[in-house]
Design an enzyme around this catalytic site. Sequence first.
Site, PDB file in Angstrom:
ATOM      1  N   GLN A  49       7.076   4.008   3.987  1.00 34.88           N
ATOM      2  CA  GLN A  49       5.684   3.563   4.045  1.00 34.88           C
ATOM      3  C   GLN A  49       5.521   2.296   4.902  1.00 34.88           C
ATOM      4  O   GLN A  49       4.461   2.075   5.487  1.00 34.88           O
ATOM      5  CB  GLN A  49       5.193   3.298   2.610  1.00 34.88           C
ATOM      6  CG  GLN A  49       3.706   3.460   2.420  1.00 34.88           C
ATOM      7  CD  GLN A  49       3.251   4.901   2.300  1.00 34.88           C
ATOM      8  OE1 GLN A  49       3.881   5.711   1.624  1.00 34.88           O
ATOM      9  NE2 GLN A  49       2.161   5.250   2.955  1.00 34.88           N
ATOM     10  N   ASP A  66      -0.125  10.922  -4.497  1.00 33.49           N
ATOM     11  CA  ASP A  66       1.008  11.570  -3.822  1.00 33.49           C
ATOM     12  C   ASP A  66       1.261  12.841  -4.646  1.00 33.49           C
ATOM     13  O   ASP A  66       0.346  13.307  -5.340  1.00 33.49           O
ATOM     14  CB  ASP A  66       2.230  10.633  -3.788  1.00 33.49           C
ATOM     15  CG  ASP A  66       3.326  11.134  -2.841  1.00 33.49           C
ATOM     16  OD1 ASP A  66       3.183  10.961  -1.620  1.00 33.49           O
ATOM     17  OD2 ASP A  66       4.323  11.727  -3.316  1.00 33.49           O
ATOM     18  N   THR A 115      -4.794  13.650   5.055  1.00 32.44           N
ATOM     19  CA  THR A 115      -3.392  13.842   5.451  1.00 32.44           C
ATOM     20  C   THR A 115      -3.227  15.160   6.214  1.00 32.44           C
ATOM     21  O   THR A 115      -2.588  15.201   7.280  1.00 32.44           O
ATOM     22  CB  THR A 115      -2.459  13.796   4.228  1.00 32.44           C
ATOM     23  OG1 THR A 115      -2.794  12.647   3.453  1.00 32.44           O
ATOM     24  CG2 THR A 115      -1.008  13.707   4.655  1.00 32.44           C
ATOM     25  N   ASN A 154      -2.309  19.258  -1.790  1.00 30.76           N
ATOM     26  CA  ASN A 154      -3.348  18.557  -1.029  1.00 30.76           C
ATOM     27  C   ASN A 154      -3.083  18.602   0.470  1.00 30.76           C
ATOM     28  O   ASN A 154      -3.968  18.947   1.261  1.00 30.76           O
ATOM     29  CB  ASN A 154      -3.458  17.112  -1.529  1.00 30.76           C
ATOM     30  CG  ASN A 154      -4.360  16.274  -0.659  1.00 30.76           C
ATOM     31  OD1 ASN A 154      -3.896  15.572   0.223  1.00 30.76           O
ATOM     32  ND2 ASN A 154      -5.664  16.380  -0.873  1.00 30.76           N
ATOM     33  N   LYS A 209       5.508   1.997  -2.876  1.00 31.44           N
ATOM     34  CA  LYS A 209       5.377   3.323  -3.493  1.00 31.44           C
ATOM     35  C   LYS A 209       5.662   3.172  -4.973  1.00 31.44           C
ATOM     36  O   LYS A 209       6.358   2.246  -5.386  1.00 31.44           O
ATOM     37  CB  LYS A 209       6.403   4.293  -2.899  1.00 31.44           C
ATOM     38  CG  LYS A 209       6.056   5.746  -3.128  1.00 31.44           C
ATOM     39  CD  LYS A 209       5.050   6.208  -2.093  1.00 31.44           C
ATOM     40  CE  LYS A 209       4.667   7.650  -2.256  1.00 31.44           C
ATOM     41  NZ  LYS A 209       3.982   8.130  -1.043  1.00 31.44           N
ATOM     42  N   LYS A 236       5.327   3.507   8.535  1.00 28.82           N
ATOM     43  CA  LYS A 236       4.154   4.399   8.632  1.00 28.82           C
ATOM     44  C   LYS A 236       2.867   3.572   8.653  1.00 28.82           C
ATOM     45  O   LYS A 236       2.003   3.760   9.515  1.00 28.82           O
ATOM     46  CB  LYS A 236       4.128   5.348   7.430  1.00 28.82           C
ATOM     47  CG  LYS A 236       2.969   6.326   7.427  1.00 28.82           C
ATOM     48  CD  LYS A 236       2.743   7.012   6.081  1.00 28.82           C
ATOM     49  CE  LYS A 236       3.967   7.702   5.537  1.00 28.82           C
ATOM     50  NZ  LYS A 236       3.645   8.623   4.415  1.00 28.82           N
ATOM     51  N   LYS A 248       0.850  -1.198   0.000  1.00 26.56           N
ATOM     52  CA  LYS A 248       0.000   0.000   0.000  1.00 26.56           C
ATOM     53  C   LYS A 248       0.875   1.233   0.000  1.00 26.56           C
ATOM     54  O   LYS A 248       1.795   1.343   0.817  1.00 26.56           O
ATOM     55  CB  LYS A 248      -0.883   0.015   1.261  1.00 26.56           C
ATOM     56  CG  LYS A 248      -1.826   1.198   1.318  1.00 26.56           C
ATOM     57  CD  LYS A 248      -3.097   0.955   0.549  1.00 26.56           C
ATOM     58  CE  LYS A 248      -3.889   2.216   0.246  1.00 26.56           C
ATOM     59  NZ  LYS A 248      -3.436   2.935  -0.974  1.00 26.56           N
ATOM     60  N   SER A 305      -6.986   5.831   3.499  1.00 27.41           N
ATOM     61  CA  SER A 305      -6.959   4.925   2.339  1.00 27.41           C
ATOM     62  C   SER A 305      -7.333   3.504   2.771  1.00 27.41           C
ATOM     63  O   SER A 305      -8.098   2.806   2.089  1.00 27.41           O
ATOM     64  CB  SER A 305      -5.566   4.898   1.706  1.00 27.41           C
ATOM     65  OG  SER A 305      -5.391   5.982   0.823  1.00 27.41           O
TER      66      SER A 305
HETATM   67  P1  NDP Z   1       0.656  18.036  -4.272  1.00 28.20           P
HETATM   68  O1  NDP Z   1       1.134  17.652  -5.607  1.00 28.20           O
HETATM   69  O2  NDP Z   1      -0.790  18.230  -4.034  1.00 28.20           O
HETATM   70  O3  NDP Z   1       1.398  19.363  -3.787  1.00 28.20           O
HETATM   71  C1  NDP Z   1       2.771  19.416  -3.679  1.00 28.20           C
HETATM   72  C2  NDP Z   1       3.159  20.777  -3.138  1.00 28.20           C
HETATM   73  O4  NDP Z   1       4.547  20.734  -2.784  1.00 28.20           O
HETATM   74  C3  NDP Z   1       3.005  21.884  -4.157  1.00 28.20           C
HETATM   75  O5  NDP Z   1       2.756  23.095  -3.501  1.00 28.20           O
HETATM   76  C4  NDP Z   1       4.370  21.882  -4.817  1.00 28.20           C
HETATM   77  O6  NDP Z   1       4.728  23.093  -5.459  1.00 28.20           O
HETATM   78  C5  NDP Z   1       5.268  21.641  -3.628  1.00 28.20           C
HETATM   79  N1  NDP Z   1       6.505  21.021  -4.096  1.00 28.20           N
HETATM   80  C6  NDP Z   1       6.642  19.843  -4.750  1.00 28.20           C
HETATM   81  N2  NDP Z   1       7.920  19.620  -5.074  1.00 28.20           N
HETATM   82  C7  NDP Z   1       8.593  20.695  -4.618  1.00 28.20           C
HETATM   83  C8  NDP Z   1       9.954  21.066  -4.650  1.00 28.20           C
HETATM   84  N3  NDP Z   1      10.877  20.271  -5.245  1.00 28.20           N
HETATM   85  N4  NDP Z   1      10.308  22.237  -4.060  1.00 28.20           N
HETATM   86  C9  NDP Z   1       9.359  23.043  -3.472  1.00 28.20           C
HETATM   87  N5  NDP Z   1       8.055  22.733  -3.430  1.00 28.20           N
HETATM   88  C10 NDP Z   1       7.683  21.593  -4.005  1.00 28.20           C
HETATM   89  O7  NDP Z   1       1.242  16.920  -3.273  1.00 28.20           O
HETATM   90  P2  NDP Z   1       0.771  16.530  -1.803  1.00 28.20           P
HETATM   91  O8  NDP Z   1       0.273  17.711  -1.078  1.00 28.20           O
HETATM   92  O9  NDP Z   1      -0.081  15.337  -1.926  1.00 28.20           O
HETATM   93  O10 NDP Z   1       2.155  16.042  -1.176  1.00 28.20           O
HETATM   94  C11 NDP Z   1       3.010  16.916  -0.429  1.00 28.20           C
HETATM   95  C12 NDP Z   1       3.924  16.070   0.446  1.00 28.20           C
HETATM   96  O11 NDP Z   1       3.134  15.279   1.346  1.00 28.20           O
HETATM   97  C13 NDP Z   1       4.804  15.046  -0.296  1.00 28.20           C
HETATM   98  O12 NDP Z   1       6.030  14.908   0.397  1.00 28.20           O
HETATM   99  C14 NDP Z   1       4.006  13.754  -0.182  1.00 28.20           C
HETATM  100  O13 NDP Z   1       4.839  12.614  -0.299  1.00 28.20           O
HETATM  101  C15 NDP Z   1       3.463  13.895   1.232  1.00 28.20           C
HETATM  102  N6  NDP Z   1       2.295  13.100   1.548  1.00 28.20           N
HETATM  103  C16 NDP Z   1       1.160  13.134   0.793  1.00 28.20           C
HETATM  104  C17 NDP Z   1       0.062  12.377   1.162  1.00 28.20           C
HETATM  105  C18 NDP Z   1      -1.226  12.450   0.420  1.00 28.20           C
HETATM  106  O14 NDP Z   1      -2.188  11.806   0.877  1.00 28.20           O
HETATM  107  N7  NDP Z   1      -1.335  13.188  -0.662  1.00 28.20           N
HETATM  108  C19 NDP Z   1       0.106  11.483   2.329  1.00 28.20           C
HETATM  109  C20 NDP Z   1       1.321  11.557   3.101  1.00 28.20           C
HETATM  110  C21 NDP Z   1       2.365  12.338   2.690  1.00 28.20           C
HETATM  111  P3  NDP Z   1       4.825  23.158  -7.064  1.00 28.20           P
HETATM  112  O15 NDP Z   1       3.405  23.200  -7.540  1.00 28.20           O
HETATM  113  O16 NDP Z   1       5.601  24.368  -7.350  1.00 28.20           O
HETATM  114  O17 NDP Z   1       5.542  21.898  -7.501  1.00 28.20           O
HETATM  115  O1  2IT Z   2       2.898   9.118   1.557  1.00 26.68           O
HETATM  116  C1  2IT Z   2       1.773   8.627   1.742  1.00 26.68           C
HETATM  117  O2  2IT Z   2       1.472   8.071   2.798  1.00 26.68           O
HETATM  118  C2  2IT Z   2       0.777   8.763   0.668  1.00 26.68           C
HETATM  119  N1  2IT Z   2       1.066   9.373  -0.355  1.00 26.68           N
HETATM  120  C3  2IT Z   2      -0.582   8.151   0.824  1.00 26.68           C
HETATM  121  C4  2IT Z   2      -0.566   6.712   0.393  1.00 26.68           C
HETATM  122  C5  2IT Z   2      -1.914   6.026   0.345  1.00 26.68           C
HETATM  123  O3  2IT Z   2      -1.901   4.829  -0.003  1.00 26.68           O
HETATM  124  O4  2IT Z   2      -2.943   6.635   0.622  1.00 26.68           O
END
Ligand code: NDP
Ligand code: 2IT
Length: 448
Positions: A114, A169, A212, A243, A129, A117, A93, A380
């Site tokens: 993961q 992600d 998240t 997100n 992943k 976690k 997952k 999830s």
């Molecule tokens: P999104 O794609 O929705 O948003 C990513 C955000 O991070 C954007 O604002 C983006 O800016 C910024 N970002 C990405 N890469 C970079 C970079 N190299 N430098 C600066 N800013 C950057 O992703 P999520 O919100 O889903 O994910 C954000 C983080 O949370 C990640 O590390 C992800 O692994 C983690 N995460 C996500 C989960 C989920 O359920 N979605 C669960 C657990 C963890 P820009 O648009 O300029 O790229």
């Molecule tokens: O980093 C993470 O935990 C996620 N992007 C969510 C993974 C999931 O299976 O919901």
Amino acid sequence: MSNVKSYIESVKDEIQRRDPDQTEFQEAAFTVLDSLEPTLADHPEYVEANLLAQLVEPERVIQFRVPWQSDDGKFHVNRGFRVQFNSAIGPYKGGLRLHPSVNLSVVKFLGFEQILKNSLTGLPIGGAKGGNDFDPKGKSDSEVMRFCQSFMTELQRHIGPDLDVPAGDIGVGAREIGYLFGAYKRLNGYQNGVLTGKGLTFGGSLARTEATGFGLLYYTNALVKAQGDTLTGKRIKISGSGNVATYAVQKATELGAKVVTVSDSNGYIYDPKGIDYQVVKQIKEVERGRIREYADRVASAEYHGGSVWDFDVDYDIALPCATQNEINKDQAKLIAKDGAKYICEGANMPSYPDAIAVYRDSNILYGPAKAANAGGVAVSALEMSQNSERLSWSFETVDNRLQDIMEDIFEKSQAADKKYHLDRDYQAGANIAGFEKVATAMLAQGLV
Ligand code: NDP
Ligand code: 2IT
């Protein structure tokens, strides 16, 4: 050097020898391995079984070509990955990331994180992943759809509701999951448990979108409360505007704190009156715009280029929600200088190891990613449960369970920290608590 320490060093040496260029994977794995010393000393059977060597080697790594056609008729080829890291406690997952920086090292670090976690959530899910170096930024919906269809044409051979369940992600949200689900369904028929983060009309769970970010605040609230403190009136710096960041802003505000920044990879917004999450949602989710547009709509806000972690302003809590290694040692020193007392990670591995050392030296309490951001994968897993029973739970039911899970994760981390006298090292506490469940399952299942 103790036997346990030299055993840990030998496992690290082997990683270094085999994959010297996988710097992100090394960073994630070494940090976990270093923190396991107390539990290994307590459990000689883990060392006897050479369990760490199994833990750091993925059960399976899949890499494949993903060809697709852009709207101008040109042909393109991107590189796809799925790392099925560990299935000791449940089916694989973990999310899928679409970003130009995706490579095997990044996917392996994320898959490794993961494992523990998912264990911490208390739910029966293994660690995985995947991703691709395709950049969805600036692409049309049709291009994204064609890419997702091509990606799934190969990925579908390797996943299934009881085998491996991907989700979102970075770069993968509701639109991408919809296209991926449609492509899977065309090839295999309707099996709604094969992906999570689905739309609400075809098997998605209420509160998965928020999970998240909301979960990060439930965890942070538990950590802050355990110190006899409260979130009410706290000033919070958040990075990212995707997100995780968006729903972290919402829940922080609902809990009585004030979020003063959000960012993207170009720059950041500072709004001393408090970021309005509805404006962020409109710009990012609806219009797919850039965060600089926030300053055009909100009079009290300023936009600046550069990293939000170089911005010098007083605040109480840091919540990095963008990406890995966004905070280096000097930026961690600025976090301390600006008066922050807590940092909890919404992003995966946003802090370099030497930044984490600064937090500890500066008495900043640290909630590591695998504990603090586990709310997404937890919901999830609840989506998988709802799919299995062909029912949908109310928002309130899912949100209450999420809150219980995040509080439980903090309590487990705290209990391990206390058991081994680690002095509020919630990172080591999370690693140990997550590891012990996986290790018990691995030992019981033999050398596989
Ligand atoms: P999104 O794609 O929705 O948003 C990513 C955000 O991070 C954007 O604002 C983006 O800016 C910024 N970002 C990405 N890469 C970079 C970079 N190299 N430098 C600066 N800013 C950057 O992703 P999520 O919100 O889903 O994910 C954000 C983080 O949370 C990640 O590390 C992800 O692994 C983690 N995460 C996500 C989960 C989920 O359920 N979605 C669960 C657990 C963890 P820009 O648009 O300029 O790229
Ligand atoms: O980093 C993470 O935990 C996620 N992007 C969510 C993974 C999931 O299976 O919901």
